[in-house]
Write an enzyme that holds these catalytic residues in place. Structure first.
Site, PDB file in Angstrom:
ATOM      1  CG  HIS A 195      27.120 -61.987  32.490  1.00  0.00           C
ATOM      2  ND1 HIS A 195      27.199 -63.362  32.736  1.00  0.00           N
ATOM      3  CD2 HIS A 195      28.226 -61.432  33.149  1.00  0.00           C
ATOM      4  CE1 HIS A 195      28.190 -63.540  33.922  1.00  0.00           C
ATOM      5  NE2 HIS A 195      28.687 -62.225  33.876  1.00  0.00           N
TER       6      HIS A 195
HETATM    7  C1  BDR Z   1      25.323 -58.579  35.179  1.00  0.00           C
HETATM    8  O1  BDR Z   1      25.676 -58.047  36.256  1.00  0.00           O
HETATM    9  C2  BDR Z   1      26.287 -56.763  35.506  1.00  0.00           C
HETATM   10  O2  BDR Z   1      27.408 -56.454  36.154  1.00  0.00           O
HETATM   11  C3  BDR Z   1      26.583 -57.027  34.220  1.00  0.00           C
HETATM   12  O3  BDR Z   1      26.607 -55.934  33.259  1.00  0.00           O
HETATM   13  C4  BDR Z   1      25.544 -57.967  33.733  1.00  0.00           C
HETATM   14  O4  BDR Z   1      24.191 -57.337  33.462  1.00  0.00           O
HETATM   15  C5  BDR Z   1      26.103 -60.068  35.345  1.00  0.00           C
HETATM   16  O5  BDR Z   1      25.723 -60.634  36.702  1.00  0.00           O
END
Ligand code: BDR
Ligand code: CA
Length: 317
Positions: free
Chosen positions: A248
């Site tokens: 992400h």
């Molecule tokens: C986001 O949540 C975190 O677990 C990851 O680092 C990312 O920023 C994804 O939903």
């Protein structure tokens, strides 16, 4: 005339996908990383700070300072909710990298953000890859700092679906009040990479081998953290193609390198700060049913080939 690179601050909860974003931004991205600020999110604050220092050391950028921010959200969730299926699976408490030779700075992230944004003569871009606690705190304590920020690029939210709950994405769910404050703080431009876009660009084992083959320190560190992340994602949130995962946070850096990587629309977005099933949900007014003016540039989809190109480009020697 000398053209300056865009100056950015990375706000992170490192976190394996944050680590990839850090390596990209601090590598051949064409961006100048002024600092990393850390916050509680994927892991407790001490661990997100230590992991950030480890990643910067492993990629040969221990010169980038790290400022620790807040270890608690503005408002924790008011309702009991089972731990996520991904808890502990995707983000390592200690990244598989040597300890850094550096420690975090003694100034808090909030004080540093306020002082830096008050003093700067150049616009600064905030890249927020974590719960928005630090950014909301700084913007609440010193509202004038938003004028020094040309854009805030956020990984968070989902129009079609959530990942922490059926309705909510993790970064927003972890501190919805902070997200609400940020969405309403009056930033010149808020750009969001939500799950709708990040799930379009997955990284698989073949891509990890391409990264590893680059042969740089940054590429080796990224490959190591992705090995763990993809295995954990596969176990907890399997995608259509096996052994692949959306990284992400990396999409935010990819967007700054190549804005065409994502399809953006200007829409009104609000955060549910009180609901039960929908606590932390982002509501995106795609059909203009509310009265609110658009406040966010929202990514509805993303381009895999362009994303892969930015990842490989940023990690080259
Ligand atoms: C986001 O949540 C975190 O677990 C990851 O680092 C990312 O920023 C994804 O939903
Ligand atoms: Ca993150």
């Amino acid at each position: 005339m000398v053209m300056m690179n865009r100056q950015i601050v990375l706000d992170v909860d490192t976190g394996n996908d944050d680590a990839v974003a850090i390596a990209m931004a601090a590598g051949r991205s064409g961006l100048d990383v002024l600092a990393c600020t850390t916050v509680r999110g994927n892991l407790p604050l001490e661990e997100t700070t230590d992991n950030t220092l480890r990643m910067l050391g492993a990629i040969g950028r221990p010169d980038i300072p790290v400022y620790a921010g807040l270890g608690r959200p503005f408002a924790p969730r008011p309702y009991p909710f089972a731990p996520g299926r991904s808890a502990g699976l995707m983000h390592e408490s200690v990244l598989p990298l040597p300890p850094s030779t550096r420690t975090a700075e003694s100034t808090s992230a909030i004080d540093w953000l306020i002082a830096t944004l008050r003093a700067t003569t150049q616009p600064i871009t905030i890249v927020a890859l974590a719960p928005l606690t630090n950014i909301a705190a700084a913007a609440t304590a010193a509202p004038e700092i938003v004028d020094a920020i040309d854009e805030i690029v956020i990984m968070g939210g989902g129009h079609e679906f959530g990942n922490r709950t059926p309705a909510a994405e993790f970064n927003i769910y972890a501190d919805p009040i902070a997200a609400d404050v940020v969405f309403q703080a009056g930033f010149q431009r808020v750009t969001v990479m939500p799950l709708d876009a990040t799930h379009d660009v997955v990284t698989d084992r073949a891509m990890i081998e391409q990264i590893r083959a680059l042969g740089t320190d940054g590429a080796a560190a990224v490959a190591a953290v992705l090995d763990f992340y993809i295995a954990g994602h596969d176990a907890s949130h399997p995608m259509d193609s096996p052994a692949s995962a959306p990284v992400h946070d990396a999409l935010c850096v990819s967007y700054l390198m190549d804005p065409e990587v994502v399809d953006l629309r200007h829409v009104a977005v609000s955060v549910d700060t009180t609901g039960f099933q929908n606590f932390g949900r982002t509501t995106v007014d795609v059909n203009h049913r509310g009265n609110a003016a658009p406040n966010v540039w929202w990514g509805f989809s993303a381009d895999q080939a362009r994303f892969d190109r930015t990842v490989l480009e940023s990690l080259r020697a």
